[in-house]
Design an enzyme around this catalytic site. Sequence first.
Site, mmCIF file in Angstrom:
data_model
loop_
_atom_site.group_PDB
_atom_site.id
_atom_site.type_symbol
_atom_site.label_atom_id
_atom_site.label_comp_id
_atom_site.label_asym_id
_atom_site.label_seq_id
_atom_site.Cartn_x
_atom_site.Cartn_y
_atom_site.Cartn_z
ATOM 1 N N LYS A 140 0.341 -4.345 -14.248
ATOM 2 C CA LYS A 140 -0.225 -5.533 -13.584
ATOM 3 C C LYS A 140 -1.540 -5.947 -14.244
ATOM 4 C CE LYS A 140 3.306 -4.684 -11.106
ATOM 5 N NZ LYS A 140 4.261 -5.252 -10.262
HETATM 6 C C1 LIG Z 1 5.103 -4.365 -9.278
HETATM 7 C C2 LIG Z 1 5.471 -5.099 -8.085
HETATM 8 C C3 LIG Z 1 5.546 -4.477 -6.835
HETATM 9 C C4 LIG Z 1 5.357 -3.003 -6.657
HETATM 10 O O1 LIG Z 1 4.058 -2.590 -7.015
HETATM 11 P P1 LIG Z 1 3.713 -1.025 -7.041
HETATM 12 O O2 LIG Z 1 2.209 -1.006 -7.040
HETATM 13 O O3 LIG Z 1 4.283 -0.503 -8.329
HETATM 14 O O4 LIG Z 1 4.305 -0.401 -5.849
HETATM 15 C C5 LIG Z 1 5.872 -5.251 -5.733
HETATM 16 N N1 LIG Z 1 6.104 -6.565 -5.844
HETATM 17 C C6 LIG Z 1 6.045 -7.209 -7.032
HETATM 18 C C7 LIG Z 1 6.284 -8.676 -7.080
HETATM 19 C C8 LIG Z 1 5.739 -6.497 -8.196
HETATM 20 O O5 LIG Z 1 5.705 -7.138 -9.365
#
Ligand SMILES: *Cc1c(COP(=O)(O)O)cnc(C)c1O
Length: 380
Positions: A185
């Site tokens: 992210k």
């Molecule tokens: C990556 C992601 C998640 C999950 O995030 P984590 O921190 O890995 O649990 C949930 N929703 C979206 C849209 C994502 O891109």
Amino acid sequence: MGDQQRIPVMVPWLGEAEAQAAADAVLSGWVAQGPRVAEFERAFAERVGAAHGIAVSSCTTALHLALVALDLGPGDEVVVPSLSFIATANAVRYVGAEPVFADIDAATGNLTPDTVEAVRTGRTKAVVLVHQGGVPADVDAVAKYAAEHGIAVVEDAACAIGATVNGRSVGDGSLIAAWSFHPRKVITTGEGGMVTTDNAAWADRLRRLREHGMNASAAQRHASDKPILESYLETGYNYRMTDIQAAVGLVQLAKLDQVVARRRSLAARYHELLDGVPGLSPVRDPHWGTGTYQSFWVLLDEAYPLTRDELLAALAEAGVSARRGIMAAHLEPAYAGHPAAPLPVTERLTRDSLILPLFHTMTEEQQDRVVAVIRQQATG
Ligand SMILES: *Cc1c(COP(=O)(O)O)cnc(C)c1O
């Protein structure tokens, strides 16, 4: 092509400052949830324009808690996009409610009032509005629509830290939003997540629920000169973030503007370099906001001579790590047999799009190499 020259799809931008912050947390002797988590919560909530931040172990656990805050459960329907990381839909199942897949707008990859309306029933209690790949959804339009129908809006802002809508940060004015600090992210704490909300009662409850439903945190007990006998008010979870993660998060948060500016300038350069390639449309900002380009995807149509999988193979051959486009949860075995309305736009996007490399330290030379493969294949 040797591994050294391979261009990765994403690399987190971490350095000495994060390493030092983590080391300081370790040497302080307080490594579990403590003062650094509290400081990170305050700084993050302030940055995104929310009154409260509740740090947790991931965005997945943040989504779960957000749905618990809304008291959703069996018999309730929650509208979600199928075109999302599967955690979006799974979180609805965690509370025993029913995920209902809605289609999306092709330009943004996001839900709209019309796509939600197409699947709304008398049991629809909430919608999880994802800012997919960091493209801001039309929050104001969806919030207005939802208010008219008594539906709550949970924002899945996993990819949208630093995105804006009508000049405000995503998260500013949200009912409740969930964020991710996974390395894929915009900023990272290794693993980690956050819930933000302006609702003080929900914030208090979620702070308890992430720590087993306890009415007194370890930090409160540590700070008190009298023994505090805790009690457990409801069935909670262990969804805590550590102080080591929060220490890294504070350094990353201070770099956020720089990270987003760099991603946006690399995206603008992709837009220029890819301009005029037949049959290829790159993701862009919607007119109501600015995105993070957490995922820089391009959508192919018949005018491009290769299929998506052929282009992925050509890129891999040339030492470029691209990825298939965003997944569609309804096509996965975990949702086999789960009822879903036709989702033509979702299926087109997941089948015909791919995500190109974009990371903070990417060089122009690396970007030129990616574009050269795409252009070469386009001209045969
Ligand atoms: C990556 C992601 C998640 C999950 O995030 P984590 O921190 O890995 O649990 C949930 N929703 C979206 C849209 C994502 O891109």
